[in-house]
Design a protein around this motif. Structure first.
Motif, mmCIF file in Angstrom:
data_model
loop_
_atom_site.group_PDB
_atom_site.id
_atom_site.type_symbol
_atom_site.label_atom_id
_atom_site.label_comp_id
_atom_site.label_asym_id
_atom_site.label_seq_id
_atom_site.Cartn_x
_atom_site.Cartn_y
_atom_site.Cartn_z
ATOM 1 N N GLU A 155 -8.091 -55.107 -98.964
ATOM 2 C CA GLU A 155 -8.331 -55.765 -98.296
ATOM 3 C C GLU A 155 -7.918 -56.395 -96.675
ATOM 4 O OE1 GLU A 155 -10.421 -60.696 -97.764
ATOM 5 O OE2 GLU A 155 -9.173 -59.651 -99.702
ATOM 6 N N VAL A 156 -7.616 -55.926 -95.604
ATOM 7 C CA VAL A 156 -7.132 -56.173 -94.446
ATOM 8 C C VAL A 156 -7.728 -56.784 -93.734
ATOM 9 C CG1 VAL A 156 -5.752 -53.917 -95.164
ATOM 10 C CG2 VAL A 156 -7.566 -54.065 -93.299
ATOM 11 N N PRO A 157 -6.955 -57.454 -92.126
ATOM 12 C CA PRO A 157 -8.024 -57.976 -91.435
ATOM 13 C C PRO A 157 -8.434 -57.191 -90.721
ATOM 14 C CG PRO A 157 -5.454 -58.054 -91.535
ATOM 15 C CD PRO A 157 -5.546 -57.500 -92.387
ATOM 16 N N ALA A 158 -9.711 -57.735 -89.766
ATOM 17 C CA ALA A 158 -10.642 -57.305 -89.126
ATOM 18 C C ALA A 158 -9.834 -56.204 -88.324
ATOM 19 C CB ALA A 158 -11.655 -58.427 -88.677
ATOM 20 N N GLY A 159 -10.634 -55.187 -87.988
ATOM 21 C CA GLY A 159 -10.287 -54.223 -87.339
ATOM 22 C C GLY A 159 -9.459 -53.043 -87.439
#
Ligand SMILES: Nc1ncnc2c1ncn2[C@@H]1O[C@H](COP(=O)(O)OP(=O)(O)OP(=O)(O)O)[C@@H](O)[C@H]1O
Length: 698
Positions: A155-159
């Motif tokens: 899971e990574v930050p949006a964008g």
């Protein structure tokens, strides 16, 4: 402002008297003029001292129907500010709006129950706008070199997900280019060497074999590129995912089948993983309408996802190679907004319902709001919103908006209320706008709205018209004279179209020695069947008639789509009593009303539509429950065609529908029994709404 609405009326009803004929039952031509005169004298068909007052009141109500005071003046709806946030665009659902705001802050689930088109999905979308954008995440699926069938999840930050995938692709391309260059040099070296030492042909064959083996065994960089399963790149707000009617794969995620599976042509497992709606809604809103229609297994999985806030993706079809693959748990921390009618609550998985109850809110949607200046202003804003949302239709001038508000009153079906079934009303706005657009008009006017009302008729309304035409043509109901055991009942189709529903009764001796039966035909559903049973109780207990050795046949004529609801019970009672006592029923009268076992006439739904249908069919009088009187908002042209007779008891129904001298004794009997309780308790709007929700329609 008052507009001529006469265009709406079916003019063919003018000549209907010529059509009335005897159908099946013996019809007697009875002079009803004396009775007409009596009802006129007694104040529009009502009996008792308050009749004149009631008449005056209902006249003023009807006048209110014509006047629309918005409270401020505007040129057209382009001058009206449309709020930017969806939550501020919601009308009349103050409680739901408050709950949505609260639930968005606390990340709670919501269940919204109510009539379709009242703003449930609009509120769910509005909730997504309220959720913090900063929390949004992208989800990546990576190959797992230790176990290819168990891809890894990150899971990574949006964008960021998009950036990571791009970087991997660049890296892979570079590596592949370098490797290919080396291989080409190697192969060219071998060919040159062969040319000088052996023969050229052997060099070419060796070069091709080396290239094929390299393709097979050297690492394939493309296979190592992660897959971006959920992307929130450039999203303006948290995701709103509508999972209504989704199959398991679309809802919970799936792994595609790979027809090659091995041999160098296969697609790696992680690349075949498809995120489900629950994953796409991560940190956002998952909206599910009619949640009870989801399969029980899907509801169970949904419950697990709600509890764990993560759910692994696996192939949904057992026969697919995707079934071998199961990812690490994939995050799915969504807020669930489920919607439906009361049926949805009853048929929903109990554990899922209990989860929502325990960790969320339940909201009952309103289907009308009070007709106050404040709410009329909101209606103006609603029209402006719908015009802006459509983007193609001309704005509405003041007269056009007034006409929409008038229609909102009519559709509310309750005195002093405006409908909140705004999807349908929005449909009227769009059709009116289309009419104006097709004429090249700069603004939509009242005339365009009136034209739209004629065009934008629901399937049920068109069907009701077609029924009426057929029934007139084949004389399925009478409009003149009188007949024994025959009543013109009224019903509603699709919530907004009235039809005349003829009910015929016959009493025959039971088979020798057998107990008499009640035989009702016409595809009756549960409530309608119960209503028939209750009516028989009224007849037995109240009239004291001995029907134990008789079969009572009750036929709902031409009800091919079935009958539901109890609002025909007054009509059934009249038809049966008429058949037993051989007293004719006035065929110029139509009636609707629910009958209590004590003989009280109780309120029903759709009374305005029923009266309009009776008027359109050519009836002269219509009997309605007194407690529905205030809900009547019929159009002016209909008012002139039909006399409305509000009644409280079955005795009054008989008084206004039976003809001939024999009727007095039965009325007297009924009066004696029902006079103990002539005052009908006020029925709460909620109970009428609940009744509508349960689908009581006739
Ligand atoms: N309370 C409301 N305020 C403003 N607009 C509304 C409202 N209710 C409905 N509308 C209009 O009707 C459209 C459809 O409403 P929506 O889809 O939210 O209804 P629903 O209750 O979810 O119906 P269904 O259960 O059939 O899906 C909205 O996009 C909006 O244009």
């Amino acid at each position: 402002m008052v507009y001529n609405k006469n265009q709406n009326i079916d003019e063919s009803s003018e000549n209907m008297d010529e059509l009335a004929q005897n159908i099946g039952e013996p019809v007697q031509d009875v002079d009803t003029s004396a009775a007409d005169q009596k009802t006129e004298e007694s104040g529009g068909g009502m009996t008792g001292p308050e009749s004149n007052q009631v008449k005056a009141e209902s006249e003023s109500d009807q006048d209110n129907y014509e006047d629309v005071d918005i409270g401020f003046s505007f040129e057209n709806t382009s001058n009206i500010d449309v709020p930017k946030l969806l939550i501020d665009q919601v009308l009349g659902q103050e409680h739901a709006v408050e709950v949505v705001k609260k639930a968005a802050g606390q990340r709670r689930h919501i269940m919204m129950i109510g009539t379709p088109g009242t703003g449930k999905s609009l509120l769910a979308k509005a909730m997504a706008e309220l959720l913090p954008k900063e929390e949004l995440k992208d989800i990546l699926v990576y190959p797992n070199m230790e176990d290819l069938n168990n891809p890894k999840i990150r899971e990574v930050p949006a964008g960021k997900g998009r950036e990571i995938v791009m970087a991997h692709k660049m890296e892979a391309r570079k590596k592949a280019q370098a490797r290919n260059m080396l291989m080409m040099l190697f192969v060219v070296g071998i060919i040159i060497y062969s040319y000088f030492v052996y023969e050229l042909i052997w060099g070419i064959i060796a070069g091709i074999m080396i290239l094929m083996l390299t393709r097979q065994f050297l690492p394939k960089e493309e296979m190592m590129i992660p897959k971006l399963a959920v992307s929130n790149y450039d999203k303006e707000h948290a995701p709103y995912i509508d999972a209504t009617g989704a199959h398991a794969g679309a809802l919970l995620g799936d792994v595609r089948h790979d027809p090659f599976q091995s041999g160098g042509l296969e697609t790696p497992a992680h690349d075949r993983v498809e995120a489900g709606d629950i994953h796409k809604a991560h940190k956002g809103v998952l909206f599910i309408d009619e949640i009870n229609t989801l399969r029980l297994e899907s509801q169970q999985s949904l419950l697990t996802a709600l509890q764990e806030k993560e759910y692994p993706i696996t192939g949904q079809s057992e026969r697919s190679s995707g079934a071998l693959v199961k990812t690490e748990p994939v995050p799915c921390d969504f807020i669930m907004v489920s919607a439906g009618n009361l049926d949805a609550v009853q048929k929903m998985h109990p554990a899922l319902r209990s989860r929502i109850k325990g960790y969320g809110y339940e909201v009952y949607m309103q289907d009308s709001m009070e007709d106050t200046p404040e709410n009329r202003k909101k209606m103006v804003r609603f029209v402006a919103q719908e015009v802006v949302r459509d983007g193609h239709i001309p704005h509405f001038n003041e007269g056009a908006v007034e006409e929409v508000i008038r229609e909102a009153r009519r559709r509310a079906g309750r005195k002093g209320h405006l409908t909140l079934k705004l999807r349908d009303l929005g449909g009227l706005v769009r059709v009116a706008g289309d009419v104006a657009h097709s004429e090249g008009a700069p603004l939509t006017t009242a005339e365009h709205v009136l034209a739209a009302k004629r065009i934008a008729r629901s399937i049920e309304q068109q069907l009701a018209d077609s029924y009426l035409e057929h029934r007139k043509e084949y004389e399925s109901f009478l409009r003149k004279g009188s007949a024994v055991g025959r009543v013109n009942g009224l019903a509603v189709m699709g919530g907004d179209s009235g039809i005349v529903l003829p009910i015929v009764s016959e009493v025959t001796p039971a088979i020798s020695g057998a107990e008499g039966r009640i035989i009702a035909t016409g595809k009756l559903k549960t409530i309608a069947k119960e209503a028939v049973q209750n009516v028989s109780a009224v007849i037995k207990n109240m009239t004291g008639m001995d029907i134990s050795r008789h079969d009572i046949h009750i036929q709902f004529v031409g009800t091919y789509e079935g009958v539901e609801g109890d609002s025909a019970s007054v009509s059934i009672a009249t038809a049966v009593i008429s058949a037993i006592e051989k007293i004719p029923v006035d065929q110029t009268v139509a009636m609707t009303g629910s009958l209590s076992v004590r003989g009280d006439v109780l309120p029903v739904g759709g009374v305005t539509y029923k009266i309009e249908a009776a008027a359109q069919a050519g009836m002269k009088k219509v009997i309605i429950p007194k407690s529905n009187e205030a809900d009547v908002l019929i159009e002016k042209a209909y008012k002139e065609k039909i006399q409305i007779i509000p009644v409280s008891s079955i005795a009054e129904v008989m008084e206004h529908s039976l003809v001939g001298p024999k009727k007095n004794s039965i009325i007297e009997k009924l009066r004696n029994i029902t006079k103990i309780n002539f005052d009908i308790p006020e029925v709460s709007p909620a109970s009428v709404q609940a009744k509508n929700l349960f689908g009581c329609r006739n």
